[in-house]
Structure formats: C-alpha cells, structure tokens
Design an enzyme around this catalytic site. Sequence first.
Site, PDB file in Angstrom:
ATOM      1  N   HIS A 118      -9.303  27.703  -1.243  1.00  0.00           N
ATOM      2  CA  HIS A 118      -9.497  28.658  -0.197  1.00  0.00           C
ATOM      3  C   HIS A 118      -8.297  28.651   0.631  1.00  0.00           C
ATOM      4  O   HIS A 118      -7.876  27.368   1.314  1.00  0.00           O
ATOM      5  CB  HIS A 118     -10.932  28.148   0.703  1.00  0.00           C
ATOM      6  CG  HIS A 118     -11.948  28.654  -0.160  1.00  0.00           C
ATOM      7  ND1 HIS A 118     -13.164  27.639  -0.391  1.00  0.00           N
ATOM      8  CD2 HIS A 118     -12.475  29.640  -0.926  1.00  0.00           C
ATOM      9  CE1 HIS A 118     -13.897  28.226  -1.097  1.00  0.00           C
ATOM     10  NE2 HIS A 118     -13.790  29.411  -1.422  1.00  0.00           N
ATOM     11  N   GLY A 119      -7.988  29.907   0.941  1.00  0.00           N
ATOM     12  CA  GLY A 119      -6.343  29.980   1.649  1.00  0.00           C
ATOM     13  C   GLY A 119      -6.332  29.289   2.980  1.00  0.00           C
ATOM     14  O   GLY A 119      -5.423  28.569   3.623  1.00  0.00           O
ATOM     15  N   ASP A 120      -7.653  29.164   3.659  1.00  0.00           N
ATOM     16  CA  ASP A 120      -7.611  28.487   5.038  1.00  0.00           C
ATOM     17  C   ASP A 120      -8.330  26.942   5.062  1.00  0.00           C
ATOM     18  O   ASP A 120      -8.614  26.560   6.116  1.00  0.00           O
ATOM     19  CB  ASP A 120      -8.664  29.486   5.971  1.00  0.00           C
ATOM     20  CG  ASP A 120     -10.080  29.505   5.548  1.00  0.00           C
ATOM     21  OD1 ASP A 120     -10.278  29.099   4.128  1.00  0.00           O
ATOM     22  OD2 ASP A 120     -10.947  29.876   6.287  1.00  0.00           O
ATOM     23  N   GLU A 121      -7.880  26.489   3.728  1.00  0.00           N
ATOM     24  CA  GLU A 121      -8.391  25.249   3.786  1.00  0.00           C
ATOM     25  C   GLU A 121      -7.179  24.256   3.073  1.00  0.00           C
ATOM     26  O   GLU A 121      -6.883  23.816   2.024  1.00  0.00           O
ATOM     27  CB  GLU A 121      -9.569  24.895   2.860  1.00  0.00           C
ATOM     28  CG  GLU A 121     -10.988  25.387   3.374  1.00  0.00           C
ATOM     29  CD  GLU A 121     -12.132  25.670   2.545  1.00  0.00           C
ATOM     30  OE1 GLU A 121     -11.943  25.186   1.272  1.00  0.00           O
ATOM     31  OE2 GLU A 121     -12.919  26.339   2.659  1.00  0.00           O
ATOM     32  N   ASN A 179     -13.534  31.090  -5.386  1.00  0.00           N
ATOM     33  CA  ASN A 179     -14.793  30.026  -5.944  1.00  0.00           C
ATOM     34  C   ASN A 179     -15.867  30.645  -6.152  1.00  0.00           C
ATOM     35  O   ASN A 179     -16.981  30.385  -5.956  1.00  0.00           O
ATOM     36  CB  ASN A 179     -14.660  29.068  -4.872  1.00  0.00           C
ATOM     37  CG  ASN A 179     -15.653  27.630  -5.592  1.00  0.00           C
ATOM     38  OD1 ASN A 179     -15.443  27.583  -6.811  1.00  0.00           O
ATOM     39  ND2 ASN A 179     -16.319  27.109  -4.840  1.00  0.00           N
ATOM     40  N   ARG A 180     -15.770  32.279  -6.127  1.00  0.00           N
ATOM     41  CA  ARG A 180     -16.722  32.944  -6.682  1.00  0.00           C
ATOM     42  C   ARG A 180     -16.681  34.143  -7.733  1.00  0.00           C
ATOM     43  O   ARG A 180     -17.386  34.876  -8.107  1.00  0.00           O
ATOM     44  CB  ARG A 180     -17.570  33.718  -5.575  1.00  0.00           C
ATOM     45  CG  ARG A 180     -17.855  33.123  -4.231  1.00  0.00           C
ATOM     46  CD  ARG A 180     -19.101  32.364  -4.247  1.00  0.00           C
ATOM     47  NE  ARG A 180     -19.472  31.760  -3.026  1.00  0.00           N
ATOM     48  CZ  ARG A 180     -18.939  30.654  -2.632  1.00  0.00           C
ATOM     49  NH1 ARG A 180     -17.871  29.923  -3.504  1.00  0.00           N
ATOM     50  NH2 ARG A 180     -19.167  30.146  -1.291  1.00  0.00           N
ATOM     51  N   HIS A 219     -11.459  20.863  -0.864  1.00  0.00           N
ATOM     52  CA  HIS A 219     -11.908  21.925   0.239  1.00  0.00           C
ATOM     53  C   HIS A 219     -12.123  21.224   1.764  1.00  0.00           C
ATOM     54  O   HIS A 219     -11.903  20.042   1.837  1.00  0.00           O
ATOM     55  CB  HIS A 219     -13.304  22.502  -0.271  1.00  0.00           C
ATOM     56  CG  HIS A 219     -13.248  23.324  -1.213  1.00  0.00           C
ATOM     57  ND1 HIS A 219     -13.363  24.740  -1.468  1.00  0.00           N
ATOM     58  CD2 HIS A 219     -13.361  22.994  -2.759  1.00  0.00           C
ATOM     59  CE1 HIS A 219     -13.265  25.224  -2.666  1.00  0.00           C
ATOM     60  NE2 HIS A 219     -13.247  24.177  -3.558  1.00  0.00           N
ATOM     61  N   TYR A 279     -26.281  24.418  -0.523  1.00  0.00           N
ATOM     62  CA  TYR A 279     -26.334  25.778  -0.678  1.00  0.00           C
ATOM     63  C   TYR A 279     -25.942  26.383  -1.884  1.00  0.00           C
ATOM     64  O   TYR A 279     -24.796  26.184  -2.591  1.00  0.00           O
ATOM     65  CB  TYR A 279     -25.862  26.554   0.560  1.00  0.00           C
ATOM     66  CG  TYR A 279     -24.368  26.616   0.861  1.00  0.00           C
ATOM     67  CD1 TYR A 279     -23.525  27.458   0.350  1.00  0.00           C
ATOM     68  CD2 TYR A 279     -23.693  25.461   1.416  1.00  0.00           C
ATOM     69  CE1 TYR A 279     -22.098  27.425   0.246  1.00  0.00           C
ATOM     70  CE2 TYR A 279     -22.529  25.221   1.516  1.00  0.00           C
ATOM     71  CZ  TYR A 279     -21.529  26.425   1.195  1.00  0.00           C
ATOM     72  OH  TYR A 279     -20.164  26.300   1.353  1.00  0.00           O
ATOM     73  N   GLU A 301     -15.404  18.119  -0.281  1.00  0.00           N
ATOM     74  CA  GLU A 301     -14.977  18.404   0.915  1.00  0.00           C
ATOM     75  C   GLU A 301     -14.525  17.330   1.670  1.00  0.00           C
ATOM     76  O   GLU A 301     -15.139  16.252   1.910  1.00  0.00           O
ATOM     77  CB  GLU A 301     -16.246  19.046   1.713  1.00  0.00           C
ATOM     78  CG  GLU A 301     -17.183  19.980   0.845  1.00  0.00           C
ATOM     79  CD  GLU A 301     -16.616  21.331   1.282  1.00  0.00           C
ATOM     80  OE1 GLU A 301     -15.873  21.581   2.099  1.00  0.00           O
ATOM     81  OE2 GLU A 301     -16.950  22.378   0.189  1.00  0.00           O
TER      82      GLU A 301
HETATM   83 ZN   LIG Z   1     -13.535  25.900   0.513  1.00  0.00          ZN
END
Ligand SMILES: [Zn+2]
Length: 485
Positions: A118-121, A179-180, A219, A279, A301
């Site tokens: 994810h770009g913002d991680e 990631n989807r 992440h 989730y 994470e």
């Molecule tokens: Zn992520």
Amino acid sequence: MTPARLLSALFLCLSLSSLGFFTVHSTAGFVNRSFAASGRHLTEENHFQKLNNLAHGYMTNSDLEKAIKAFHGRCGRISRIYSIGKSVLGVPLWVMEISNNPGKQEAKPAFKFIGNVHGDEPVGRELLLRLANWLCDNYMKDPWATLIVDNVHLHILPSMNPDGFSLRRRGNANNIDLNRDFPDQFFQMNNDLTERQPETKAIMSWIKKIRFTASASLHGGALVANYPWDGTQDKSKSYYACPDDEAFRYMAKLYSGSHYNMSRSEEFKEGITNGAYWYPIYGGMQDWNYIYGGCFELTLEISDNKWPPANELHMIWQFNKRSMLNLVASLVKSGIHGRIFSSDCGEPLPASIAIKGINYTTKASETLADYHRLVAPGHQYEVMATMPGYKTRSTTIKMGEEAMTVDFILEPTDRFLPRQCYNSSSMKMLEVISRPYFQVALTLLLVLAFLYFLTKRKVIFRGRKSVGQRRVAAIVKRTNCVICK
Ligand SMILES: [Zn+2]
Ligand SMILES: *[C@@H]1O[C@H](CO)[C@@H](O)[C@H](O)[C@H]1NC(C)=O
Ligand SMILES: *[C@@H]1O[C@H](CO)[C@@H](O)[C@H](O)[C@H]1NC(C)=O
Ligand SMILES: *[C@@H]1O[C@H](CO)[C@@H](O)[C@H](O)[C@H]1NC(C)=O
Ligand SMILES: *[C@@H]1O[C@H](CO)[C@@H](O)[C@H](O)[C@H]1NC(C)=O
C-alpha cells in the site's frame, strides 16, 4: 451498501486511521456515510499535505533505486539485483536477492519479503533496506546473518507500489488496491487478465518462477501478525482456518514473540490474528500465495502509525529486526526438508509431498527435487511422497523444535519394465552427440575407420580371438552402467 461503496468506505476509514481519527480495527465496516461524504474532500487534501510533510526523511523512489544499487555495489559477492516488472508509471520493481550463491539453483528454501504494498504504508520499504544492509555487514560475523546467507535464498522487494508511494495513497496509479487484485478462492474476481494491474502480474509471475517456501508482506496501521485465511466463503467475519493453521500460528507467534512488544497487544491475543477473524478481505496476496504459490505468507502489520515521522524508523527497525531474522531463519531451523530420488536410476524426482491429515501439497523442485515443508513443532507427522509412475512412500516422524531431513527413494510401479537411466553427465554426452557438427565428424571418422579396416584386414583376422574377447567384455560393462535392473 454496494461492494464499491463498501470498498471506498473502508479505504477512507483506513486513511483516517492514520490521521488518528479512530483505529481501523474497531470501526472497519461501521463508517457513518454522511460524515464520510461531507468530510471526504477536506480530509483527503489534509491527508495528502500531512503525508507529504511526513515524507521528509523517507527515501523517494529514485533514492530507493539508488540505495538498492549501492547495496549491490557493496555486497555483490552475496547478492544480485533484478527487476520483476514495472509499475503503471514505469518504475522498475527492484528485488535484491541475498545468498552465498545468488541466482543459482540450489536445494535450499527461498523466502521473500515484500514492502510498501500500500502506497501510504512506507515503513516496510525503509526496514527492508536496513535488513539487506545489516545482513551484508554481518555475514561471517553474526551467526544469524551467516545462517541466512548460507542456507536461504532471500528475495527482498522493498516497494511493490512505488506509484502509490509517490502519490501518497493506498492504491497504485490506477487507484487499485493491490492487496485486492489477486484471483480469489471463493469469488469470481480479478480473473480478467486485461484488468489485472502490472504490479500484481509481476508478483504472480515471480511466484510462479521462484519456488518460495514462505514470505511476508509488510504493512502499517496496526501491530499484529496476520495469517490465512484472509477471506471466508460466506463473507462472515469469523475465524477461518486454512489446512496449515497450526504451522501458520507457529510462524506468526515466532514473529510477534521476537518483536519488541507485538505480543503484548491488548487487541490481538499474543499479537497474532487469523485474517478473516480480524476482517475478511478478498483478492488478497496472502491467500493466493498459499493456494497457488505453495508459499506460506504472513501479512505483517508493523506499525500502528502508517506513516510515522522518519526519526522513528530506526526504532521500528530495532523492534522488528529479531523477528525478521527469526522468521527467515525458521526455514532452516524448523520444518521438514529433503529430496526425492528414484530407486532404479537414482535421479531426482519432482514428487509431491503431503502430510496425513493436512489437505495441502508441497511440490519438490523440478530440477533438484528438494522440498521444504513448514510444520508446527511438537507433533508426530506422517509424511508422504507421491509421483506418477512410482509407488507412494510414507514415513512417520516426531518433530521436536529442530528441523528434520526426510529423503525419499521411490520405486517405479512397474518393476518389469527396465528403464534407460541417464545421469547428468551421460545426459550431457547425449546432448553433444545430437549436435550436427558432431554427427558430421562421426561420419568422417567412420569412413576413415572403414578405409583403415580395408588396409589392415589381414592383421585383424590374425588377431581375431583377442579382439572378440575384448568386445564381449565391453558389452557387459555397458549393460551394467546403462540399463537398470
Ligand atoms: Zn496495508
Ligand atoms: C452521522 O454523522 C452525521 C454528521 O456528523 C450526524 O448528524 C448523524 O447523526 C450521524 N449518524 C449516525 C447514525 O451516527
Ligand atoms: C509498543 O511500543 C511502542 C513504542 O514504545 C508504543 O507506541 C506501542 O503502543 C506499544 N504497543 C504495545 C502493544 O504495547
Ligand atoms: C482439499 O482441498 C481442496 C482445495 O484445495 C478441496 O477441493 C478438497 O475438497 C479438499 N479435500 C478435503 C478432503 O477436504
Ligand atoms: C554418470 O555416468 C558416467 C558414465 O557412465 C560415470 O562415469 C559417472 O560416474 C556417473 N555419475 C554419477 C553421479 O553417477
């Protein structure tokens, strides 16, 4: 809510969580839509501005490329770098492979780390460069570094989503959440090749090319080690165990337990979670790896704050360092490893390995027939090797804390059909023999030999007896080494 709305709500919720509005885990799925709608514009602008300021002290994409090349320049003896493809905006997806024989086919397990999905991680991409450099600096000095470099092929992709990083957002340049974007085991989605993102395609063909035993993607936004399954068949948010649940719990605990304080989480017992219990997500990379890649992947994470100030990166690296090393080293220090050979010719057989009671198959490599199977320690396992044309063999082992080597020798199903056996050196000889120039040379040689025979005929007839004996001996010898019993 339509799936698209649900996704965008989730996206916003995740973005907000990094601003400290609320935490993602407790609110995912419960976004107040009127709040979301009115707040969106302002929030996104502020969000971008804030992330832009935070990027200070982080590597840009071109800094990252330079750092990867500098690493290779410094550590070329135990590394190689290669790109697995390009992002939507054309940024190469650089990988560093670390091993004492980089790029060579060996009977060793392979591990991969993927950061910045994810770009913002962006914490992962920074940590992975630190990991690579630490291994380089400590090879032959630190026992962990040496163990990893000598026994594992470690592949590190610091950024899977460089475009998302430069755009300061979760999705890639097409605003797709990578990631989807993988094919899903339960739902028909992401199966259209023309729609699949180049970053996803690159990862998928990479996994098909290299047989990874295990991996982790990094992440941010929470502090927990997440393991499969990530999705449930009925879309419910509930524990959904994969066949290797125990092995995954062992791996996840290994990570959280070696981390500075992940295991002390109040939200996640022991700092680990089943993905679907936390989730459920669909089209994720983790489940795809396990199902289609034969690779045990965790989703880690590693920081509550998705984009912490750069001066915290060193501390976060220190918090994760032992976990990262332990996880990679677990491919050597635990699990079942071995090779499979045929009983008649002794050649390596790319057989399938299964464990009784676990509905999962591990493939041995095509060329060397080595396999590496992670299992939870402290149990008895019946390990089975199967290969078409051979009798299945199984053996029961008791796993302690240590790794075990279990080799198999398989017998052909039909013992009355002797095969021609070629070992690799006779294979090479066959290759030479089949080349055209060799055949031309051979023909010339035969012609010359025939002429020689015509001129020396008398001599040969006189010495007939001894020649005959020698010929018989030669045939017997050939029978021994070429045809199997
Ligand atoms: Zn992520
Ligand atoms: C949603 O947010 C709006 C605006 O803040 C508020 O007026 C409304 O009561 C909230 N609805 C619920 C169900 O919380
Ligand atoms: C772990 O330590 C960090 C830094 O001190 C802190 O911010 C975080 O809240 C701690 N987390 C847990 C689960 O203890
Ligand atoms: C084993 O897993 C496969 C999918 O990988 C599934 O189709 C099959 O039904 C499972 N078998 C058992 C006995 O659960
Ligand atoms: C392979 O075959 C060649 C020739 O038959 C023999 O000299 C060699 O020792 C064999 N190698 C192995 C590993 O069996």
